[in-house]
Design a protein around this motif. Structure first.
Motif, PDB file in Angstrom:
ATOM      1  N   GLU A  43     127.385  49.340  66.793  1.00  0.00           N
ATOM      2  CA  GLU A  43     128.017  49.294  68.020  1.00  0.00           C
ATOM      3  C   GLU A  43     128.385  50.452  68.947  1.00  0.00           C
ATOM      4  OE1 GLU A  43     129.715  45.727  70.148  1.00  0.00           O
ATOM      5  OE2 GLU A  43     128.061  46.039  68.904  1.00  0.00           O
ATOM      6  N   TYR A  44     129.114  51.306  68.010  1.00  0.00           N
ATOM      7  CA  TYR A  44     129.518  52.599  69.062  1.00  0.00           C
ATOM      8  C   TYR A  44     128.387  53.433  69.456  1.00  0.00           C
ATOM      9  CZ  TYR A  44     132.051  56.927  69.464  1.00  0.00           C
ATOM     10  OH  TYR A  44     132.631  57.900  70.067  1.00  0.00           O
ATOM     11  N   MET A  45     127.073  53.308  68.959  1.00  0.00           N
ATOM     12  CA  MET A  45     126.024  54.079  69.149  1.00  0.00           C
ATOM     13  C   MET A  45     125.447  53.281  70.333  1.00  0.00           C
ATOM     14  SD  MET A  45     126.094  57.021  68.218  1.00  0.00           S
ATOM     15  CE  MET A  45     124.287  57.675  69.052  1.00  0.00           C
ATOM     16  N   LYS A  46     125.533  52.131  70.518  1.00  0.00           N
ATOM     17  CA  LYS A  46     125.260  51.172  71.545  1.00  0.00           C
ATOM     18  C   LYS A  46     125.984  51.393  72.731  1.00  0.00           C
ATOM     19  CE  LYS A  46     124.254  46.382  72.878  1.00  0.00           C
ATOM     20  NZ  LYS A  46     124.948  46.691  74.359  1.00  0.00           N
ATOM     21  N   HIS A  47     127.259  51.679  72.714  1.00  0.00           N
ATOM     22  CA  HIS A  47     127.999  51.992  73.618  1.00  0.00           C
ATOM     23  C   HIS A  47     127.581  53.592  74.274  1.00  0.00           C
ATOM     24  CE1 HIS A  47     130.101  48.484  73.261  1.00  0.00           C
ATOM     25  NE2 HIS A  47     130.912  49.002  72.253  1.00  0.00           N
ATOM     26  N   VAL A  48     127.366  54.538  73.190  1.00  0.00           N
ATOM     27  CA  VAL A  48     126.970  55.746  73.645  1.00  0.00           C
ATOM     28  C   VAL A  48     125.621  55.759  74.343  1.00  0.00           C
ATOM     29  CG1 VAL A  48     126.130  58.054  72.818  1.00  0.00           C
ATOM     30  CG2 VAL A  48     128.310  56.909  72.078  1.00  0.00           C
ATOM     31  N   THR A  49     124.839  55.108  73.970  1.00  0.00           N
ATOM     32  CA  THR A  49     123.461  55.107  74.560  1.00  0.00           C
ATOM     33  C   THR A  49     123.602  54.426  75.877  1.00  0.00           C
ATOM     34  OG1 THR A  49     122.367  54.632  72.338  1.00  0.00           O
ATOM     35  CG2 THR A  49     121.052  53.950  74.457  1.00  0.00           C
ATOM     36  N   ASP A  50     124.579  53.250  75.838  1.00  0.00           N
ATOM     37  CA  ASP A  50     124.351  52.657  77.475  1.00  0.00           C
ATOM     38  C   ASP A  50     125.333  53.887  78.191  1.00  0.00           C
ATOM     39  OD1 ASP A  50     123.548  50.198  76.417  1.00  0.00           O
ATOM     40  OD2 ASP A  50     125.588  49.457  76.415  1.00  0.00           O
ATOM     41  N   GLY A  51     126.236  54.310  77.884  1.00  0.00           N
ATOM     42  CA  GLY A  51     126.896  55.434  78.667  1.00  0.00           C
ATOM     43  C   GLY A  51     126.181  56.558  79.008  1.00  0.00           C
ATOM     44  N   GLY A  52     125.306  57.130  78.145  1.00  0.00           N
ATOM     45  CA  GLY A  52     124.437  57.973  78.270  1.00  0.00           C
ATOM     46  C   GLY A  52     123.232  57.693  79.435  1.00  0.00           C
ATOM     47  N   SER A  53     122.940  56.478  79.382  1.00  0.00           N
ATOM     48  CA  SER A  53     121.916  55.926  80.222  1.00  0.00           C
ATOM     49  C   SER A  53     122.326  55.899  81.651  1.00  0.00           C
ATOM     50  CB  SER A  53     121.097  54.512  79.679  1.00  0.00           C
ATOM     51  OG  SER A  53     120.551  54.533  78.720  1.00  0.00           O
ATOM     52  N   LEU A  54     123.791  55.477  81.650  1.00  0.00           N
ATOM     53  CA  LEU A  54     124.233  55.383  82.907  1.00  0.00           C
ATOM     54  C   LEU A  54     124.682  56.772  83.506  1.00  0.00           C
ATOM     55  CD1 LEU A  54     126.887  52.768  82.250  1.00  0.00           C
ATOM     56  CD2 LEU A  54     125.144  52.697  84.183  1.00  0.00           C
ATOM     57  N   PHE A  55     124.831  57.869  82.715  1.00  0.00           N
ATOM     58  CA  PHE A  55     125.116  59.401  83.019  1.00  0.00           C
ATOM     59  C   PHE A  55     124.024  59.700  83.690  1.00  0.00           C
ATOM     60  CE2 PHE A  55     125.241  63.607  82.317  1.00  0.00           C
ATOM     61  CZ  PHE A  55     126.302  64.054  82.850  1.00  0.00           C
ATOM     62  N   PHE A  56     122.704  59.412  83.038  1.00  0.00           N
ATOM     63  CA  PHE A  56     121.511  59.982  83.510  1.00  0.00           C
ATOM     64  C   PHE A  56     120.816  59.190  84.385  1.00  0.00           C
ATOM     65  CE2 PHE A  56     121.907  62.545  79.790  1.00  0.00           C
ATOM     66  CZ  PHE A  56     121.586  63.637  79.957  1.00  0.00           C
ATOM     67  N   GLU A  57     121.427  58.261  84.875  1.00  0.00           N
ATOM     68  CA  GLU A  57     120.741  57.597  86.263  1.00  0.00           C
ATOM     69  C   GLU A  57     121.672  58.119  87.443  1.00  0.00           C
ATOM     70  OE1 GLU A  57     121.225  53.115  85.430  1.00  0.00           O
ATOM     71  OE2 GLU A  57     119.685  53.392  84.035  1.00  0.00           O
ATOM     72  N   ASN A  58     123.145  58.335  87.191  1.00  0.00           N
ATOM     73  CA  ASN A  58     123.824  58.502  88.317  1.00  0.00           C
ATOM     74  C   ASN A  58     124.569  60.070  88.246  1.00  0.00           C
ATOM     75  OD1 ASN A  58     124.362  55.803  89.563  1.00  0.00           O
ATOM     76  ND2 ASN A  58     124.696  55.328  87.211  1.00  0.00           N
ATOM     77  N   CYS A  59     124.845  60.761  87.195  1.00  0.00           N
ATOM     78  CA  CYS A  59     125.880  61.870  87.141  1.00  0.00           C
ATOM     79  C   CYS A  59     125.044  62.940  86.993  1.00  0.00           C
ATOM     80  CB  CYS A  59     126.992  61.653  86.060  1.00  0.00           C
ATOM     81  SG  CYS A  59     127.431  60.228  85.981  1.00  0.00           S
ATOM     82  N   HIS A  60     123.828  63.137  86.302  1.00  0.00           N
ATOM     83  CA  HIS A  60     123.278  64.283  86.174  1.00  0.00           C
ATOM     84  C   HIS A  60     122.956  65.197  87.134  1.00  0.00           C
ATOM     85  CE1 HIS A  60     118.830  63.970  86.819  1.00  0.00           C
ATOM     86  NE2 HIS A  60     119.000  62.691  86.787  1.00  0.00           N
ATOM     87  N   TYR A  61     122.870  64.721  88.350  1.00  0.00           N
ATOM     88  CA  TYR A  61     122.527  65.338  89.583  1.00  0.00           C
ATOM     89  C   TYR A  61     123.378  66.555  89.785  1.00  0.00           C
ATOM     90  CZ  TYR A  61     119.515  61.448  90.546  1.00  0.00           C
ATOM     91  OH  TYR A  61     118.476  60.303  90.273  1.00  0.00           O
ATOM     92  N   CYS A  62     124.672  66.312  89.552  1.00  0.00           N
ATOM     93  CA  CYS A  62     125.593  67.306  89.733  1.00  0.00           C
ATOM     94  C   CYS A  62     126.056  67.896  88.440  1.00  0.00           C
ATOM     95  CB  CYS A  62     126.758  66.590  90.559  1.00  0.00           C
ATOM     96  SG  CYS A  62     126.476  65.981  92.224  1.00  0.00           S
ATOM     97  N   HIS A  63     126.379  66.869  87.721  1.00  0.00           N
ATOM     98  CA  HIS A  63     126.964  67.505  86.261  1.00  0.00           C
ATOM     99  C   HIS A  63     125.812  68.132  85.389  1.00  0.00           C
ATOM    100  CE1 HIS A  63     131.175  66.335  87.531  1.00  0.00           C
ATOM    101  NE2 HIS A  63     130.742  65.478  87.755  1.00  0.00           N
ATOM    102  N   GLY A  64     124.705  68.019  85.556  1.00  0.00           N
ATOM    103  CA  GLY A  64     123.617  68.469  84.748  1.00  0.00           C
ATOM    104  C   GLY A  64     123.073  67.891  83.524  1.00  0.00           C
ATOM    105  N   ASP A  65     121.734  68.113  83.279  1.00  0.00           N
ATOM    106  CA  ASP A  65     121.346  67.291  81.968  1.00  0.00           C
ATOM    107  C   ASP A  65     121.824  67.827  80.783  1.00  0.00           C
ATOM    108  OD1 ASP A  65     119.554  66.317  83.682  1.00  0.00           O
ATOM    109  OD2 ASP A  65     117.970  67.519  83.370  1.00  0.00           O
ATOM    110  N   GLN A  66     122.807  68.953  80.960  1.00  0.00           N
ATOM    111  CA  GLN A  66     123.383  69.632  79.827  1.00  0.00           C
ATOM    112  C   GLN A  66     124.983  69.226  79.711  1.00  0.00           C
ATOM    113  OE1 GLN A  66     121.911  73.388  80.757  1.00  0.00           O
ATOM    114  NE2 GLN A  66     119.961  73.154  79.558  1.00  0.00           N
ATOM    115  N   LEU A  67     125.171  68.558  80.815  1.00  0.00           N
ATOM    116  CA  LEU A  67     126.782  68.348  81.047  1.00  0.00           C
ATOM    117  C   LEU A  67     127.416  69.509  81.705  1.00  0.00           C
ATOM    118  CD1 LEU A  67     125.614  65.834  79.728  1.00  0.00           C
ATOM    119  CD2 LEU A  67     127.891  65.193  78.680  1.00  0.00           C
ATOM    120  N   ASN A  68     126.951  70.608  81.979  1.00  0.00           N
ATOM    121  CA  ASN A  68     127.565  71.860  81.983  1.00  0.00           C
ATOM    122  C   ASN A  68     127.668  72.095  83.465  1.00  0.00           C
ATOM    123  OD1 ASN A  68     124.986  72.317  82.937  1.00  0.00           O
ATOM    124  ND2 ASN A  68     124.356  73.942  81.552  1.00  0.00           N
TER     125      ASN A  68
END
Lengths: 584, 324
Positions: free
Chosen positions: B207-232
């Protein structure tokens, strides 16, 4: 000399070298680098932590981010890799992939992993990626052959970061090779990638030719944007999966370096931010004081400043200009980085323009300020429903801002409105498929002035006072010259009034009509500053001379004083201080 | 041969050889106990002294003072690492200049020796030097005046509060949350147990990795443009914005913040910042406009899993709410 000498297979190299010596441009021919099985465990772990989000679970280039990216992430399944040292259509060397992962692919979302992953992890993940290739196999040493190309070496010995000093003769010859091989059919007449709007990659996704005048976006630039080797490699190997073929049979090795010299000469030399792989934005846009009126034609020498940072290239004004304008400073051409507006409302994930170039002058006599806005755009709209647009955003109530305070950078906010000058335009007699037109296209321009109190509260102002005094679209570059009086009559408190010698926040917006951008679906910059620089007062020259004379006088006094002291010692009027070891 | 001239040659040659040949050798990527810049500097200074001793050269006091001053300059300019900002450099050099003056004036003999060439230049014993110095100086002063008076414009410096104080409550999607004690509803297990798990592959198993996968997918749909593929914080649009996007890998961001703080920041974005944090130029969207509450929490969960940081907690508060 041999860029890809592979020490693991010395025998193969020797054999291949002996066979190919003097008859071909290949320095190494053998089977591909096979998959290192012992690396796969770490490789998989790294892949699923770092890469899967874009490249997908099976390496199909279909991770969660893929649909919002242009260009899309690589689909590994076919074994098609763009940046290689091997011949067209062949698999890449392991070292090529390692370089790609280490340096990233500038101009795309692929970052450089060299600072994040260890060498061990990079080698491992590259080997894991090799196993994601389904249609071919790196282990198929029978059928797969790789021919590492001999690229020769830089004949002019230029060095980074800017690789200046290539002889003009080589650049001119490179231009002839460019014309002879019809590179302009895709890359456009001046290399801005504005040649062909219909291209598709191997998977049927739209693709555009590289813009040579923004070489920091070359995918294979390996974080060394101005190195002509990048161009030589691409001409020699082509880009697998794209319409870019290799030209190794049409262009010999010596000429490849010349065409690289030409391509490279087009790219403006700017200070490149090593983290972003893009030029550093010029956050202060100085509007240069101009004696008398400002020229209203873009072609006037007043506006023909080179893109390159003149401090880097050592560019000098020509004599004619100096004679006419004397010591008047040239305005700098300022680089303004743009991004898709991905914050509010309808977001724009793939803007077509990622930078503007701004030059500015102002005239006290005219009481007016001019902003020349330039940007590269490969193809324009000719649909009256979807006009191309570019705008300059100002705080509407400059006088009410306290300290660093500004309106919200996307159309302002309810308390702090913005004032936007927007040029809406369409090119005349233009089709995106037209052959390069050195004359350029005239634009039908109208100016719209807007007031914004938030992205959902934007109103059009009646009777705009801002003018566009000249404009053109030429070889993939839009140029719009805005003019406005510094102050306006009967201002209604929603119109910016521009004071000289004050730092004024300014931001930029751009809409690509061809991609159906409008309203908040646009490219945008953050707040920059502009300042109307004052005239250099003559008093500073006078003061410098006065200070020099005063100091000369002081020197004379010093000599006189020192001589007098000596004379007093000699005459015995005063005693020299006695040193400890001297007998009294 | 003139002792001072000889000394000058020895000094320049030593520094030239050391700086161009030995300095790169002594500054490898992996710094060792011997192979480091400070050892290099020590050896260089000792070499200069040693050469003077064995060649028995004793240059004029003024030149000795100059050498001491230059060695200090070299140290602060090239050796001291990481390099100091120029304001600090000026301060250090002022202290070093005072030290050099103390060396010169250690006793009246050395001080007189030091003054000697200066006085002789002024009174004209060294005619040639006097002409050069007395002609050049007024021009330098004039040029300096011109430089100082020439108007230059630098963009204004702007300061901002990076992590402003959070409000007591925040209202997201019509529901009011008290930030104090607010937990991530998806933090259902100890994150460290899943550091070696695979997103996507293990999403069905845990269940935990499912949430991580969902969160990661959302991150890479929305956030990586600014916060980066490396989250840096180095996404493809990051260089455009000012302030630059947060670097989650840095220990100064999510590692020192509570998840409830992140929830507030993500939901309200730039426009929700107080004035001292320059809300007008933050490109951070108020994510409540684009994402559901659950999606925001999952993205936060992913950010901690990916970077390996743990959200900050306070006494009486546990970051884990283990489900039975």
């Amino acid at each position: 000399m041999f860029r890809k000498f592979n020490f693991r297979k010395p025998l193969g190299v020797l054999l291949a070298f002996a066979v190919t010596l003097g008859m071909s441009a290949t320095v190494y021919a053998a089977g591909p680098d096979t998959v290192k099985k012992d690396k796969l465990e770490l490789g998989k772990k790294t892949y699923f932590r770092r890469c899967v989000w874009c490249h997908g679970v099976e390496g199909g280039g279909d991770g969660p981010s893929a649909d919002r990216l242009f260009t899309r992430p690589r689909n590994f399944n076919q074994g098609t890799f763009k940046i290689r040292t091997t011949d067209s259509g062949e698999l890449p060397m392991e070292a090529d992939l390692i370089k790609t992962v280490t340096n990233g692919l500038p101009g795309s979302a692929m970052p450089s992993w060299g600072n994040v992953l260890s060498n061990e992890e990079i080698v491992s993940v590259v080997n894991f990626v090799k196993t994601l290739v389904q249609d071919r196999s790196f282990d198929d040493v029978e059928d797969e052959e790789v021919n590492v190309q001999d690229f020769g070496s830089n004949p002019w010995g230029t060095t980074g970061p800017y690789h200046l000093g290539v002889p003009q003769e080589a650049i001119d010859q490179g231009k002839e090779i460019f014309i002879k091989n019809k590179c302009f059919e895709c890359h456009g007449g001046e290399g801005r990638g504005d040649g062909n709007p219909t291209m598709k990659d191997d998977w049927g996704f739209p693709i555009v030719a590289a813009d040579w005048q923004q070489c920091w976006n070359f995918r294979g630039s390996r974080r060394n944007a101005y190195d002509p080797f990048n161009v030589v490699r691409t001409v020699n190997t082509g880009l697998n999966g794209t319409p870019m073929p290799n030209f190794k049979d049409q262009i010999n090795q010596e000429d490849r370096w010349k065409i690289a010299a030409f391509v490279n000469s087009l790219c403006p030399r700017k200070n490149i931010d090593p983290l972003a792989n893009k030029p550093v934005s010029d956050f202060l846009i100085s509007s240069e004081f101009t004696a008398g009126p400002v020229a209203k034609s873009i072609d006037d020498p007043m506006w023909t400043v080179p893109d390159s940072d003149t401090k880097i290239t050592g560019w000098q004004d020509d004599e004619a200009y100096k004679e006419e304008w004397g010591a008047v400073n040239r305005p700098r051409k300022n680089y303004v980085a743009m991004a898709g507006q991905i914050t509010r409302g309808k977001r724009n994930f793939d803007p077509k323009v990622d930078n503007l170039w701004i030059t500015s002058r102002w005239s006290e006599e005219e009481n007016a300020v001019y902003y020349l806005v330039e940007y590269h755009l490969r193809f324009l709209s000719n649909d009256p429903e979807w006009k191309e647009m570019v705008g300059i955003q100002w705080p509407a109530q400059l006088q009410d801002l306290f300290g660093a305070e500004k309106p919200y950078f996307i159309y302002g906010d309810s308390k702090k409105p913005v004032h936007i000058w927007r040029a809406d335009f369409l090119p005349q007699n233009y089709k995106p498929t037209n052959a390069p037109n050195p004359e350029g296209y005239k634009l039908d321009v109208s100016v719209t002035e807007l007031n914004g109190k938030g992205f959902d509260d934007v109103t059009v102002r009646e009777n705009p006072v801002v003018e566009v005094v000249d404009s053109i679209y030429k070889q993939g570059r839009v140029k719009i010259l805005f003019r406005r009086s510094l102050t306006t009559e009967n201002a209604d408190n929603l119109e910016v009034q521009i004071p000289p010698q004050k730092f004024i926040p300014v931001a930029f917006m751009q809409w690509s009509g061809r991609d159906h951008e409008k309203d908040e679906h646009m490219a945008i910059s953050t707040w920059f500053y502009t300042i109307l620089k004052p005239q250099i007062p003559n008093s500073i020259y006078v003061n410098a001379v006065i200070m020099g004379c005063v100091f000369a006088g002081f020197q004379g006094w010093l000599v006189w004083m020192t001589r007098r002291t000596r004379k007093m010692y000699d005459d015995g009027v005063v005693l020299r201080d006695r040193l400890p070891d001297q007998p009294s | 041969m003139n002792k001072t001239l000889l000394s000058l040659i020895v000094f320049v040659a030593t520094l030239g050889v050391f700086h161009n040949v030995l300095f790169p050798i002594f500054t490898p990527k992996e710094v060792g106990m011997v192979m480091n810049r400070y050892v290099y500097y020590l050896i260089m200074v000792l070499t200069v002294i040693f050469l003077h001793l064995i060649m028995k050269i004793k240059p004029a006091m003024a030149f000795r003072g100059l050498m001491v001053w230059l060695l200090g300059f070299y140290f602060y300019k090239f050796i001291l690492f990481p390099p100091v900002p120029w304001t600090l450099f000026i301060t250090y050099m002022m202290l070093w200049s005072i030290g050099t003056f103390l060396y010169i004036s250690q006793d009246p003999i050395t001080f007189r020796e030091f003054r000697e060439p200066i006085v002789r230049t002024i009174v004209g014993d060294y005619k040639f030097a006097q002409i050069i110095v007395f002609t050049l100086m007024p021009f330098l002063v004039g040029f300096g005046t011109y430089k100082a008076l020439y108007p230059t414009f630098e963009e204004p410096v702007e300061l901002r509060t990076v992590h402003p104080a959070p409000p007591a409550t925040t209202k997201v999607h019509g529901k009011t949350y008290a930030l104090e004690g607010l937990q991530n509803p998806f933090r259902i297990a100890e994150q460290d147990d899943y550091q070696d798990s695979f997103p996507f592959l293990d999403a069905d198993k845990s269940e935990y990795m499912k949430h991580v996968t969902d969160g990661g997918s959302l991150f890479f749909e929305n956030c990586h443009y600014c916060h980066g593929d490396q989250l840096n914080g180095l996404g493809m649009f990051s260089h455009v914005f000012n302030p630059t996007p947060a670097n989650f890998v840095d220990p100064g961001t999510i590692a020192m913040l509570r998840e409830s703080f992140l929830f507030w920041r993500v939901s309200k974005g730039g426009p929700g910042l107080p004035n001292e944090s320059t809300p007008w130029s933050s490109a951070m969207p108020p994510w409540e406009e684009h994402l559901k509450t659950d999606e925001i929490w999952k993205i936060i969960l992913f950010e901690y899993w990916y970077t390996g940081w743990h959200p900050r907690t306070f006494d009486g508060e546990s970051s884990i709410t283990l489900s039975e």
